[in-house]
Design a protein around this motif. Sequence first.
Motif, short mmCIF file in Angstrom:
data_model
loop_
_atom_site.label_atom_id
_atom_site.label_comp_id
_atom_site.label_asym_id
_atom_site.label_seq_id
_atom_site.Cartn_x
_atom_site.Cartn_y
_atom_site.Cartn_z
N SER A 50 -21.38 49.97 24.90
CA SER A 50 -20.71 49.66 26.16
C SER A 50 -20.29 48.19 26.15
CB SER A 50 -21.64 49.92 27.34
OG SER A 50 -22.72 49.01 27.32
N GLU A 108 -13.60 58.73 34.91
CA GLU A 108 -14.76 58.34 34.12
C GLU A 108 -15.49 59.57 33.57
OE1 GLU A 108 -16.14 58.01 38.49
OE2 GLU A 108 -14.29 58.10 37.31
N GLY A 130 -12.95 60.99 30.87
CA GLY A 130 -12.87 60.04 29.77
C GLY A 130 -14.05 60.12 28.84
N LYS A 131 -15.18 60.62 29.35
CA LYS A 131 -16.37 60.80 28.52
C LYS A 131 -16.52 62.23 28.00
CE LYS A 131 -18.52 56.80 28.38
NZ LYS A 131 -18.76 56.11 27.09
N LYS A 189 -8.05 59.56 25.61
CA LYS A 189 -9.35 59.54 26.28
C LYS A 189 -9.92 58.13 26.36
CE LYS A 189 -12.93 62.02 25.53
NZ LYS A 189 -13.99 62.94 25.05
N GLN A 190 -9.83 57.40 25.26
CA GLN A 190 -10.41 56.05 25.25
C GLN A 190 -9.64 55.12 26.18
OE1 GLN A 190 -13.17 55.04 23.94
NE2 GLN A 190 -12.91 52.94 24.67
N GLU A 235 -8.05 56.07 28.88
CA GLU A 235 -8.45 56.51 30.22
C GLU A 235 -9.78 55.87 30.61
OE1 GLU A 235 -8.81 60.78 32.50
OE2 GLU A 235 -9.41 60.69 30.41
N TRP A 236 -10.75 55.92 29.70
CA TRP A 236 -12.05 55.33 29.98
C TRP A 236 -11.92 53.82 30.22
CZ3 TRP A 236 -16.69 56.13 31.68
CH2 TRP A 236 -17.65 55.13 31.52
N ASP A 296 -13.10 51.93 33.58
CA ASP A 296 -14.18 50.95 33.40
C ASP A 296 -13.74 49.58 33.90
OD1 ASP A 296 -16.85 50.59 32.54
OD2 ASP A 296 -16.15 49.57 30.74
N MET A 347 -22.98 61.08 28.68
CA MET A 347 -22.55 60.33 29.86
C MET A 347 -23.78 59.90 30.63
SD MET A 347 -20.00 61.25 33.04
CE MET A 347 -21.28 61.99 34.08
#
Length: 495
Positions: A33, A99, A102-103, A125-126, A128-129, A133, A199
């Motif tokens: 993270s 979120e 995205g996970k 996806k990444q 979007e996350w 975030d 997640m």
Amino acid sequence: MADSTGFLKYERALPPRRPVDVRILDWKDVYLSRQSGEDAVYPVAALRQQAARCMDCGIPFCHHGCPLGNLIPEWNDLARREDWQEAIERLHATNNFPEFTGKLCPAPCEGSCVLNLQDSPVTIKQIEWEIIDQAFERGHVQPQAPAERTGRKVAVVGSGPAGLAAAQQLTRAGHEVTVYERADKVGGLLRYGIPEFKMEKAVLDRRLDQMRAEGTRFVTGVEVGGSGEGDLSAEQLRAEFDAVVLAGGATVGRDLPVPGRELAGIHLAMEFLPFGNRQALGELDDPPISARGLDVVIIGGGDTGADCLGTSHRQGARSVTQLEIMPAPPDKRAEGNPWPTYPMIMRISSAHEEGGERLYSVNTERFLGDDDGHVRALLIHEVRRVDGRFEKVEGTERELPAQLVLLAMGFTGAQREGLVETLGLELDARGNVARDGEFMATVPGVFVAGDAGRGQSLIVWAIAEGRAAAGAVDAYLTGSSMLPRPVTPTAVALR
């Protein structure tokens, strides 16, 4: 599109996962993270390069792959420009919970990306996350309380992604919404089905905080349609609320009725996974079903099976074997699986990276027990397809040691006992709760969203159904609605 050659200059790249020998010692997210130093290994500059790979197609097939209709090329470019405020506005316009997707979403949008013609889609996806975030980190995610109230009351039964999406949309439309969850905490499978390493539940809790601030009420530990103390009967439900949304999911697991099924140590996946999540969350020190020190066999090769695999690793299994009756999928698309349909290819999840063996084209003939009535092994054999049916390959029988067997073969529909029966709802031929084109069940004022009506599906479909059902409920209560309806009850994935 600022860089028309971005897809030529930059290769597809994702942030690294935490080392296997480190991550199987805890339950934390398999990805680094930002808070733990992700910027050092996958900085925003790298994400911007990935966003620049988007071709801004004249016909963005990623839209067709996504049941939510996410405006992917738009927020790809906004992420490339680091316009995080506008990016989250465009993302939230179609998706209440980026979120979660995205996970957890397997990204059918990436499967239909034009760059996937070369097996190298944009890392949608990444991106979007990253957008969501950044939005939480920068304070761009704030409660959106309705300007006025309608005076209408809606009950949402089930707090998984479909129920949460319906509840948030209806609360924002001005209705008084109460979400009922029979578990002790809100979230449904997001809480006690999806493992922490896929997640972390802090991701769920921060969104629930927003929903509470908007006015959504959550009630836990209540079986709606039950007869126990503290439960809410069907009669009370209909008397108290103007409309009801059933979003309980397809909770009936597919069993394996072969000789020896009665032996101890054989469990449905959803009997096992919640205990693992409670262990990860510190709610349980010694789970009643644990893989620790055992030979584990998982029957089923899908995502639920992979969740059981990763959980077994973290509990300290001696060995883990995952069985699948289907042949091993190809490394590249087969001729019958052309772009832009979802690519049915061999996938290596984070759990598969961590160990275990995968066996394909095998069937379980029977479970074998010890003198104490506990499973000790499976008798398996190889199979082949003949005229569309599986046929045993003679002479391939063998025993596979197992003291814990987990059945992860999917789900067969909604729970019939309780609310579905007491409301008198009809089921369709597949065991799902029947509904019309407006998501309404066979009882007026009762609506059905998510897997309960569609059958086992993806999280992105659950959110889309929750949003669409909310639009139908709003129109039922007020005569019209401006809430979006991204899918119909009969819509299916691109195939």
